[in-house]
Each structure stands twice: as structure tokens, then as C-alpha cells.
Design a protein around this motif. Structure first.
Motif, mmCIF file in Angstrom:
data_model
loop_
_atom_site.group_PDB
_atom_site.id
_atom_site.type_symbol
_atom_site.label_atom_id
_atom_site.label_comp_id
_atom_site.label_asym_id
_atom_site.label_seq_id
_atom_site.Cartn_x
_atom_site.Cartn_y
_atom_site.Cartn_z
ATOM 1 N N GLU A 64 6.392 6.120 -2.663
ATOM 2 C CA GLU A 64 5.725 6.311 -1.420
ATOM 3 C C GLU A 64 6.512 7.434 -0.488
ATOM 4 N N PRO A 83 9.407 3.698 -6.312
ATOM 5 C CA PRO A 83 7.934 3.044 -6.150
ATOM 6 C C PRO A 83 8.415 1.673 -6.507
ATOM 7 N N ARG A 84 7.211 1.007 -6.148
ATOM 8 C CA ARG A 84 6.963 -0.497 -6.309
ATOM 9 C C ARG A 84 7.519 -1.019 -7.498
ATOM 10 N N PHE A 85 7.190 -0.345 -8.603
ATOM 11 C CA PHE A 85 7.845 -0.591 -9.754
ATOM 12 C C PHE A 85 8.135 0.818 -10.560
ATOM 13 N N HIS A 88 3.727 -7.763 -10.898
ATOM 14 C CA HIS A 88 4.190 -7.243 -9.692
ATOM 15 C C HIS A 88 3.089 -6.789 -8.715
ATOM 16 N N PRO A 96 -0.100 -1.279 -7.563
ATOM 17 C CA PRO A 96 0.198 -0.313 -6.377
ATOM 18 C C PRO A 96 -0.779 0.917 -5.980
#
Length: 269
Positions: free
Chosen positions: A109, A239-241, A262, A265
Motif C-alpha cells: 500500500e 504488503p499484508r503478506f 490471511h 488483499p
């Protein structure tokens, strides 16, 4: 239009044929990349988004997802070349061109905004990098035992300018045990597959043939460095993962496991 974001999406991948249309947890790779790009540029004036492809089925899929698409010559060998062709196909060429690689849909992001800011601040070329903590470095090392040419690392100067990129993990780390105990972050930066160019720099790059080192590593940004073009790297949060580009069946399986564990995203279109 001041800036054009281009998603190069060619059909001919030897390791993963028709890669843009491959499904990842029920959504195509291209669909995911378009959704990520659209969310990143939402609300920005003077920014356009287009898919550049050599395949009518891919172009149709992009348009079904609500994204403009342009057909480009199948002989174009690189994503940056396809991005330039897309930019020059417009009635008025943009000042900046961003090559958002179509096989990297899980961008950090803020990465696109950081690249745009670096270009507006005077960078010839800008690209994001992520500082790897030790667990992420261990995971990258493990991943490369199965997919050695998936994932790129970067060595950068104290001013943020890129010194080198490699499919190998660089730099080599002497006295690693001591460094692990001293700090949470390793000295390794992972490159994110997103490039922003000033249009004239991209044209200069594309006018020159691939270099020997570029061919050895399979990394077109090495041609920029060999031409003496400076690449500003911008540090972004992970990132998230953690996911490198999608290059193999193993990469798809790994990302699907991450999504299952997870959450997904990718934003909705």
C-alpha cells in the motif's frame, strides 16, 4: 494526462503460459492487478490506467474488468517497451509513465503514490523497495530453493539511489549471527515490480539494445544502470503478506495458501 499507469500483459510466458488469465483463488492475475492499480490511483487527477497486451483475449478480459486496453506488437520483449508503446499510442503523450508489472498484483500500500512523488520531485526513474526483516529474509531464501529466479533484491546507496539489482540475494552477509542479534531488519532490500519513468528517459532506454548483464539476470533495469541512468529507490512498508511476482505454478500455490491463511488483499473492482 500527466501520468499514465500501464499494466503490460503479454500472453507468451514460457514458465506460465497465458499468465495474465491464470486464476489465483478464483480471480485472474490481470483482474487482481487492475483492481490494485485502480484503488491506488483513486482520486488522483491527471492519471490514466491502461492494459497493454498482444492478445485479444487478454484485452477483452481487461475491458470486461472496466479497464482500457491497447494492442501492442507481440515482438516487444519487455514490460517497459510495452508501456512505452501504450503511452505513444495516445493522442497526447504523458509526462510520466509507470510500468506496473502485470504479474505482481500484491503491491505494498502506498507504493504507487511513493513512485509518483519521486518522479514529481525530479527522479529520472523511481521504483519501490522493502527492507526485509530476518524472518522475511529466511522466507525468501527458502522460496529461492524452489524458484531461484522469482524475487529480486536491490543494493542501494545512502541517498536511495540504486547501485544494483539481482535475482540472487545481495549483499552477502558477513557475521550474520551478530547482525541478527543487533537489529530486527536485515541489510537486504527486496525490489517491488513497479517502475516510474520520465517519458524521455524511457524512450532513451528503449532505443538501446539489451545488455549482457541484463540478459544474464533477466532484469531490464540493469540496462538503465549500465546506461548511467539513475534509479531512485523509495522505501515502502511491506504488503499484508510477502509475495514476489507470479512466475510459476509454485508461486500460484504459495499465494493461494497465503490468501487462505490471511485473507484476500485484492480490493473489489
Amino acid at each position: 494526462m500527466n501520468l499514465l499507469v500501464v499494466i503490460p500483459a503479454r500472453a507468451g510466458s514460457t514458465r506460465l503460459p497465458c499468465k495474465p488469465l491464470r486464476l489465483i483463488a478464483g480471480r485472474t492475475l490481470l483482474h487482481r492487478t487492475i483492481a490494485m492499480a485502480r484503488a491506488a490511483i483513486a482520486g488522483r487527477a491527471g492519471v490514466g490506467l491502461i492494459v497493454a497486451t498482444d492478445d485479444e483475449a487478454i484485452a477483452d478480459h481487461a475491458r470486461m474488468a472496466g479497464c482500457d486496453a491497447v494492442m501492442t506488437d507481440s515482438a516487444i520483449a519487455t514490460g517497459s517497451g510495452r508501456a512505452l508503446a501504450a503511452a505513444l499510442s495516445l493522442p497526447q503523450a504523458p509526462r510520466f509513465v509507470v510500468n506496473l508489472q502485470g504479474d505482481s498484483p500484491f503491491q505494498p500500500e502506498g507504493a504507487l503514490a511513493a513512485v509518483i512523488a519521486a518522479l514529481e520531485a525530479g527522479a529520472e526513474v523511481a521504483t519501490p523497495v522493502i527492507a526485509l526483516d530476518w524472518a522475511s529474509l529466511d522466507a525468501l531464501r527458502d522460496h529461492k530453493t524452489r524458484s531461484p529466479f522469482s524475487g529480486t533484491t536491490c543494493v542501494r546507496g545512502v541517498d536511495g539511489q540504486a547501485l544494483w539489482f539481482s535475482k540472487a540475494i545481495i549483499p552477502a552477509i558477513r557475521d550474520e549471527e551478530r547482525l541478527r542479534a543487533a537489529a530486527p531488519l536485515s541489510p537486504v532490500w527486496r525490489h517491488v515490480g513497479l517502475y516510474g519513468y520520465r517519458l524521455d528517459v524511457l524512450q532513451r532506454f528503449e532505443a538501446c539494445p539489451p545488455t549482457a548483464l541484463e540478459n544474464l539476470e533477466g532484469l531490464e533495469q540493469l540496462r538503465l544502470l549500465e546506461l548511467g541512468i539513475r534509479i531512485m529507490t523509495v522505501a515502502v512498508d511491506p504488503p499484508r503478506f510477502d509475495s514476489s511476482g507470479i512466475d510459476t505454478e509454485a508461486d500460484i500455490a504459495r499465494v493461494e495458501r497465503l490468501i487462505a491463511a490471511h485473507g484476500d488483499p485484492t480490493p473489489d473492482l
